[in-house]
Design a protein around this motif. Structure first.
Motif, mmCIF file in Angstrom:
data_model
loop_
_atom_site.group_PDB
_atom_site.id
_atom_site.type_symbol
_atom_site.label_atom_id
_atom_site.label_comp_id
_atom_site.label_asym_id
_atom_site.label_seq_id
_atom_site.Cartn_x
_atom_site.Cartn_y
_atom_site.Cartn_z
ATOM 1 N N ARG A 15 0.812 -1.216 0.000
ATOM 2 C CA ARG A 15 0.000 0.000 0.000
ATOM 3 C C ARG A 15 0.844 1.264 0.000
ATOM 4 O O ARG A 15 0.403 2.339 0.357
ATOM 5 C CB ARG A 15 -0.948 -0.007 1.209
ATOM 6 C CG ARG A 15 -2.152 -0.902 0.952
ATOM 7 C CD ARG A 15 -3.054 -0.947 2.143
ATOM 8 N NE ARG A 15 -3.544 0.389 2.503
ATOM 9 C CZ ARG A 15 -4.819 0.735 2.426
ATOM 10 N NH1 ARG A 15 -5.712 -0.110 2.000
ATOM 11 N NH2 ARG A 15 -5.191 1.926 2.802
ATOM 12 N N GLU A 18 0.110 4.979 -0.977
ATOM 13 C CA GLU A 18 -0.522 5.940 -0.082
ATOM 14 C C GLU A 18 0.440 6.439 0.998
ATOM 15 O O GLU A 18 0.095 7.257 1.806
ATOM 16 C CB GLU A 18 -1.720 5.300 0.622
ATOM 17 C CG GLU A 18 -2.877 5.083 -0.321
ATOM 18 C CD GLU A 18 -3.947 4.249 0.330
ATOM 19 O OE1 GLU A 18 -4.116 4.349 1.563
ATOM 20 O OE2 GLU A 18 -4.595 3.492 -0.393
ATOM 21 N N THR A 19 1.613 5.860 1.039
ATOM 22 C CA THR A 19 2.528 6.241 2.120
ATOM 23 C C THR A 19 3.396 7.413 1.700
ATOM 24 O O THR A 19 3.423 7.815 0.549
ATOM 25 C CB THR A 19 3.457 5.081 2.503
ATOM 26 O OG1 THR A 19 4.375 4.890 1.419
ATOM 27 C CG2 THR A 19 2.686 3.818 2.754
ATOM 28 N N TRP A 20 4.147 7.893 2.677
ATOM 29 C CA TRP A 20 5.035 9.020 2.412
ATOM 30 C C TRP A 20 6.144 8.624 1.451
ATOM 31 O O TRP A 20 6.541 9.389 0.597
ATOM 32 C CB TRP A 20 5.617 9.532 3.720
ATOM 33 C CG TRP A 20 4.551 10.065 4.612
ATOM 34 C CD1 TRP A 20 4.082 9.505 5.755
ATOM 35 C CD2 TRP A 20 3.782 11.242 4.411
ATOM 36 N NE1 TRP A 20 3.066 10.273 6.271
ATOM 37 C CE2 TRP A 20 2.870 11.339 5.479
ATOM 38 C CE3 TRP A 20 3.773 12.233 3.422
ATOM 39 C CZ2 TRP A 20 1.965 12.383 5.583
ATOM 40 C CZ3 TRP A 20 2.865 13.281 3.540
ATOM 41 C CH2 TRP A 20 1.976 13.336 4.621
ATOM 42 N N ALA A 47 8.111 13.463 7.206
ATOM 43 C CA ALA A 47 6.751 12.950 7.366
ATOM 44 C C ALA A 47 6.741 11.425 7.433
ATOM 45 O O ALA A 47 5.792 10.828 7.919
ATOM 46 C CB ALA A 47 5.863 13.428 6.225
ATOM 47 N N THR A 231 4.777 2.065 13.533
ATOM 48 C CA THR A 231 4.108 3.363 13.613
ATOM 49 C C THR A 231 4.792 4.311 14.605
ATOM 50 O O THR A 231 4.376 5.449 14.762
ATOM 51 C CB THR A 231 2.626 3.211 14.058
ATOM 52 O OG1 THR A 231 2.595 2.429 15.240
ATOM 53 C CG2 THR A 231 1.800 2.570 12.996
ATOM 54 N N LYS A 256 4.340 -4.696 12.568
ATOM 55 C CA LYS A 256 3.161 -3.981 12.051
ATOM 56 C C LYS A 256 3.480 -3.224 10.767
ATOM 57 O O LYS A 256 2.934 -2.139 10.531
ATOM 58 C CB LYS A 256 2.597 -3.037 13.120
ATOM 59 C CG LYS A 256 2.336 -3.755 14.446
ATOM 60 C CD LYS A 256 1.665 -2.868 15.454
ATOM 61 C CE LYS A 256 1.723 -3.507 16.832
ATOM 62 N NZ LYS A 256 1.223 -2.657 17.882
ATOM 63 N N ASP A 258 2.538 -4.065 8.000
ATOM 64 C CA ASP A 258 1.412 -4.185 7.082
ATOM 65 C C ASP A 258 0.387 -3.075 7.288
ATOM 66 O O ASP A 258 -0.637 -3.041 6.649
ATOM 67 C CB ASP A 258 0.748 -5.563 7.184
ATOM 68 C CG ASP A 258 0.566 -6.004 8.626
ATOM 69 O OD1 ASP A 258 1.276 -5.464 9.503
ATOM 70 O OD2 ASP A 258 -0.267 -6.876 8.879
ATOM 71 N N SER A 259 0.682 -2.133 8.170
ATOM 72 C CA SER A 259 -0.158 -0.928 8.222
ATOM 73 C C SER A 259 0.407 0.018 7.174
ATOM 74 O O SER A 259 1.292 -0.351 6.417
ATOM 75 C CB SER A 259 -0.075 -0.295 9.612
ATOM 76 O OG SER A 259 1.196 0.260 9.825
ATOM 77 N N THR A 260 -0.067 1.264 7.108
ATOM 78 C CA THR A 260 0.504 2.162 6.109
ATOM 79 C C THR A 260 1.795 2.792 6.602
ATOM 80 O O THR A 260 2.517 3.408 5.850
ATOM 81 C CB THR A 260 -0.488 3.276 5.706
ATOM 82 O OG1 THR A 260 -0.993 3.836 6.890
ATOM 83 C CG2 THR A 260 -1.583 2.736 4.837
ATOM 84 N N ALA A 261 2.086 2.634 7.898
ATOM 85 C CA ALA A 261 3.355 3.158 8.401
ATOM 86 C C ALA A 261 4.463 2.253 7.913
ATOM 87 O O ALA A 261 4.327 1.042 7.894
ATOM 88 C CB ALA A 261 3.342 3.198 9.914
ATOM 89 N N ILE B 196 -5.902 -0.423 8.109
ATOM 90 C CA ILE B 196 -6.082 -0.727 6.694
ATOM 91 C C ILE B 196 -6.970 -1.942 6.489
ATOM 92 O O ILE B 196 -7.358 -2.253 5.391
ATOM 93 C CB ILE B 196 -4.733 -0.986 5.991
ATOM 94 C CG1 ILE B 196 -3.966 -2.046 6.764
ATOM 95 C CG2 ILE B 196 -3.948 0.289 5.864
ATOM 96 C CD1 ILE B 196 -2.819 -2.627 5.973
ATOM 97 N N GLN B 226 4.222 10.171 12.709
ATOM 98 C CA GLN B 226 3.422 10.941 11.763
ATOM 99 C C GLN B 226 2.151 10.185 11.350
ATOM 100 O O GLN B 226 1.191 10.764 10.870
ATOM 101 C CB GLN B 226 4.260 11.253 10.533
ATOM 102 C CG GLN B 226 5.506 12.061 10.830
ATOM 103 C CD GLN B 226 5.228 13.539 10.953
ATOM 104 O OE1 GLN B 226 4.248 14.045 10.423
ATOM 105 N NE2 GLN B 226 6.083 14.243 11.659
ATOM 106 N N GLU B 227 2.175 8.862 11.532
ATOM 107 C CA GLU B 227 1.078 8.008 11.122
ATOM 108 C C GLU B 227 -0.200 8.271 11.933
ATOM 109 O O GLU B 227 -1.303 7.976 11.473
ATOM 110 C CB GLU B 227 1.525 6.556 11.306
ATOM 111 C CG GLU B 227 0.596 5.505 10.813
ATOM 112 C CD GLU B 227 0.476 5.498 9.312
ATOM 113 O OE1 GLU B 227 1.205 6.255 8.646
ATOM 114 O OE2 GLU B 227 -0.357 4.751 8.806
#
Lengths: 303, 441
Positions: A15, A18-20, A47, A231, A256, A258-261, B196, B226-227
């Motif tokens: 993903r 969508e990340t920085w 960021a 995160t 973790k 698999d999060s967007t972080a 997500i 930042q997340e």
């Protein structure tokens, strides 16, 4: 096997758009490099949790390379950035060659970073490599932590050595190491209670656990892994610093993912503290743990 | 961190003192420092930019630069804007029209939901409510067990079912139980999830439909980077939030996430978690928080703490003892215990202006350990020895040391300290002593 890990790494970070880091990639989709590009790059790195210092260093290095190597193409600049990132992450992070048996792995971290789950995954991977694995439930503080570890122990078919809640963690570790020796166990993984690195007493307790291990095997613990939530922000640096001061962290498990972080904080940790990332947690299943490879990691987050 | 902020701004302006008035360039440099400090504290980049722009405008359009104390003026403006970002006034829990009111906790894995659920239960009971805790986290192994154990420790009712049950069913059964028990609040612990995960997000929404909660609180780890903003946004759009709880505020995390999340979602921060003990949950006061953040201390919370724990009669007795200079080791012990009731010294120091930076340098637990030692020494003395410490000779000293597990040197040190305190008290003007105590209260 390596391709499988590569796939896992890629899947975990798919993903990225969508990340920085994904935004950084798009930054270089422009045809030319402007002065603003560098400012934007620095901001996007911040960021992504790399911290101001590391973001500045990284931007500066890429900028220098672009002018020295007369790079005008944005895509090439992106490649240069990726190389510099991989270079930072390439702290000597090979698995230590351990001949001692049992091999003792101490797992530490702040509350809620994902220690117990990571231990299950780690135990599973040792098991898959043909080792007899034992888990030591030295988190005697959190309610039901022992139950949680036992639950995982059953699933990966590893014996769990536990006392009751509130027991002395040092005693648990002592018993576990004795039992491991008697039963010919090759790997002992020690689960510890989550603790904020600012708590003096709890950090002292951790030192004691380490001393207990060393009393039984002076060469141990053979690995001390810090579990770090992807995160986490700039506080991750403090965590790494304080845990290293207390028990000598030899590597990081980044969880973790698999999060967007995407765990930009590890860039700061590798850059400033030179502690290698050893594993990444890529999901909730038992085999969702991959050895960390700087190249693959950078390619995946910047794809 | 923010004590660093005022320090940093101070340095910038210091360089320029003697130069006369300040220029726009000086302000820009100060704002750059503010910007860096906030970023290092994990405040979201967008929020930082908006914040510094606003402060800069106020500084330039106000009378700040002509002021004799421009640094203080800038810090004051930063403080005010910070308070505004953190939410202006204090916000409380909103009960439903008729009981039971439902409070639902949502958040990422490992943010501290289960612990917070127990803390909230205790908080509600202490404010005269009858809470019921509900274990609806069927995903994490042993999460249900954890809440059940915490409930048993606190003597709070917990509704739990088998791990295989569906959260929606558990919640609907829990509401029936709440009515049976005539509970006034239902606190629901839900599954931790990565935001997500759409399937799981849908489940939270389903659970919410059943519960019809008057409060949906997002639990955010103060250490999040930042997340944090993205997480909060996602939960707010999908589930709808009424408030936030920041956890793990007792570490050295700068908690910039609090600033960002509040700004982006617009929902207020209602509580902060400040420790692992079950009563370590505090109401959130934006003005106090921004003072604390800026290193200006949090005297209000400290004063409240003193008021809550120090009883009036004790203070009056102490005043009399001071006046007549009959302060002995028994009183000393008493005083020690009063201080201990208020919590850890490091925690108290953080609230005092000027001391917050210092408290960080103290290894935690050091002060408590020393207090314990002193207590043990005094408790190993006979009543006569406590009232007349001058009779303690070498042999008594050895006995006291043995009894308290310390060394004769430790005993000596304490006696010396006590003599000094006594001497100071004797020199004190009684009226001054009275004022001193009045201040303490």
């Amino acid at each position: 096997m390596f391709n499988l890990f590569k796939k896992k790494t890629e899947e975990a970070v798919k993903r990225t758009r969508e990340t920085w880091f994904g935004k950084i990639t798009r930054l270089f989709e422009r045809s030319s490099i402007e002065k603003e590009t560098w400012e934007e790059l620095e901001e996007l790195l911040i960021a992504a949790d790399t911290g101001v210092d590391t973001a500045t260093t990284l931007t500066q290095r890429v900028k220098e390379r672009v002018s020295r190597e007369k790079i005008s193409d944005a895509q090439q600049a992106r490649t240069a950035l990726m190389q510099e990132m991989a270079l930072i992450l390439k702290v000597n992070g090979n698995a230590p060659a351990v001949t001692a048996s049992p091999r003792v792995v101490l797992v530490v971290g702040v509350n809620g970073s994902g220690k117990t789950t990571s231990i299950a995954k780690l135990g599973y991977s040792f098991k898959r490599d043909g080792n007899k694995v034992m888990l030591a439930a030295a988190d005697t503080f959190r309610a039901a932590a022992i139950d949680q570890l036992k639950w995982w122990g059953e699933r990966i078919e590893a014996e769990v050595i536990a006392h009751q809640q509130g027991a002395d963690p040092g005693a648990v570790v002592f018993d576990a190491l004795q039992a491991a020796k008697n039963r010919g166990v090759q790997v002992v993984i020690v689960d510890t209670a989550g603790r904020l690195h600012t708590k003096f007493n709890l950090m002292e307790e951790l030192k004691k656990i380490r001393r207990v291990i060393q009393r039984i095997d002076p060469s141990g613990p053979h690995e001390t892994l810090l579990v770090l939530d992807a995160t986490t922000g700039q506080n991750g640096l403090n965590q790494a610093k304080h845990f290293t001061e207390a028990v000598g962290v030899s590597g990081i498990i980044l969880t973790k993912l698999d999060s967007t972080a995407k765990g930009g904080i590890v860039l700061a940790i590798c850059d400033q503290l030179k502690i290698p990332v050893r594993f990444i947690g890529t999901g909730e299943k038992l085999d969702d743990l991959a050895p960390f490879d700087p190249q693959t990691f950078v390619e995946a987050i910047m794809s | 961190m923010f004590e660093l902020l005022s320090e940093k701004i101070g340095q910038v302006f210091k360089k320029l003192s003697g130069k006369g008035g300040l220029t726009e360039k000086d302000v820009d440099e100060a704002m750059r420092q503010v910007r860096l400090a906030l970023l290092e504290a994990d405040v979201n980049l967008k929020v930082v930019k908006e914040f510094t722009a606003k402060v800069r405008e106020r500084v330039l359009t106000g009378q700040v630069l002509q002021s004799l104390t421009p640094t203080q003026q800038v810090v004051k403006i930063v403080h005010e804007e910070l308070t505004a970002i953190l939410g202006g006034g204090q916000s409380t829990l909103t009960p439903a029209g008729h009981p039971p009111s439902v409070l639902m906790l949502v958040g990422l894995q490992g943010s501290g939901k289960t612990t917070t659920a127990a803390k909230l239960g205790l908080h509600l009971r202490r404010s005269g409510q009858r809470p019921l805790l509900v274990a609806a986290d069927t995903r994490r192994p042993a999460a249900i067990e954890q809440l059940v154990v915490l409930g048993r420790q606190l003597d709070l009712p917990v509704y739990a079912e088998d791990q295989k049950a569906s959260p929606v069913k558990i919640c609907s059964h829990a509401l029936d139980r709440a009515r049976e028990l005539a509970a006034t609040w239902v606190v629901v612990d839900t599954q931790g999830r990565l935001h997500i995960d759409e399937a799981l997000m849908k489940e939270v929404v389903d659970v919410k439909k059943v519960l019809q909660p008057s409060e949906v609180l997002l639990v955010v780890d103060a250490m999040t980077g930042q997340e944090a903003v993205r997480v909060a946004e996602e939960f707010n759009t999908n589930v709808g939030l009424t408030g936030l709880i920041m956890t793990k505020m007792d570490g050295d995390a700068r908690g910039g996430a609090a600033l960002s999340v509040r700004t982006v979602t617009g929902v207020p921060i209602k509580f902060i978690g400040t420790g692992e003990k079950v009563d370590a949950l505090e109401a959130f006061y934006p003005d106090r928080m921004s003072s604390r953040i800026l290193g200006m201390g949090d005297m209000l919370t400290l004063i409240e703490k003193v008021e809550k724990t120090v009883d009036e009669k004790w203070a009056k007795d102490m005043e009399k003892k001071l006046r007549t200079a009959t302060f002995d080791l028994e009183d000393f012990l008493d005083q020690l215990r009063q201080v201990k009731k208020m919590g850890s010294l490091t925690h108290l120091m953080e609230m005092v202006p000027g001391l917050s930076a210092l408290s960080r340098r103290l290894p935690e637990g050091m002060d408590e350990q020393r207090m314990k030692k002193v207590e043990a020494i005094i408790l190993s003395m006979t009543r006569d020895e406590r009232r007349h410490p001058e009779i303690i000779d070498g042999s008594r000293r050895r006995r006291i040391a043995r009894g308290s597990g310390t060394t004769p040197q430790d005993v000596n040190q304490l006696l010396n300290q006590f003599r000094q305190v006594q001497k100071m008290m004797k020199q004190l003007d009684p009226s001054k002593a009275k004022r001193l105590l009045a201040n303490l209260k």
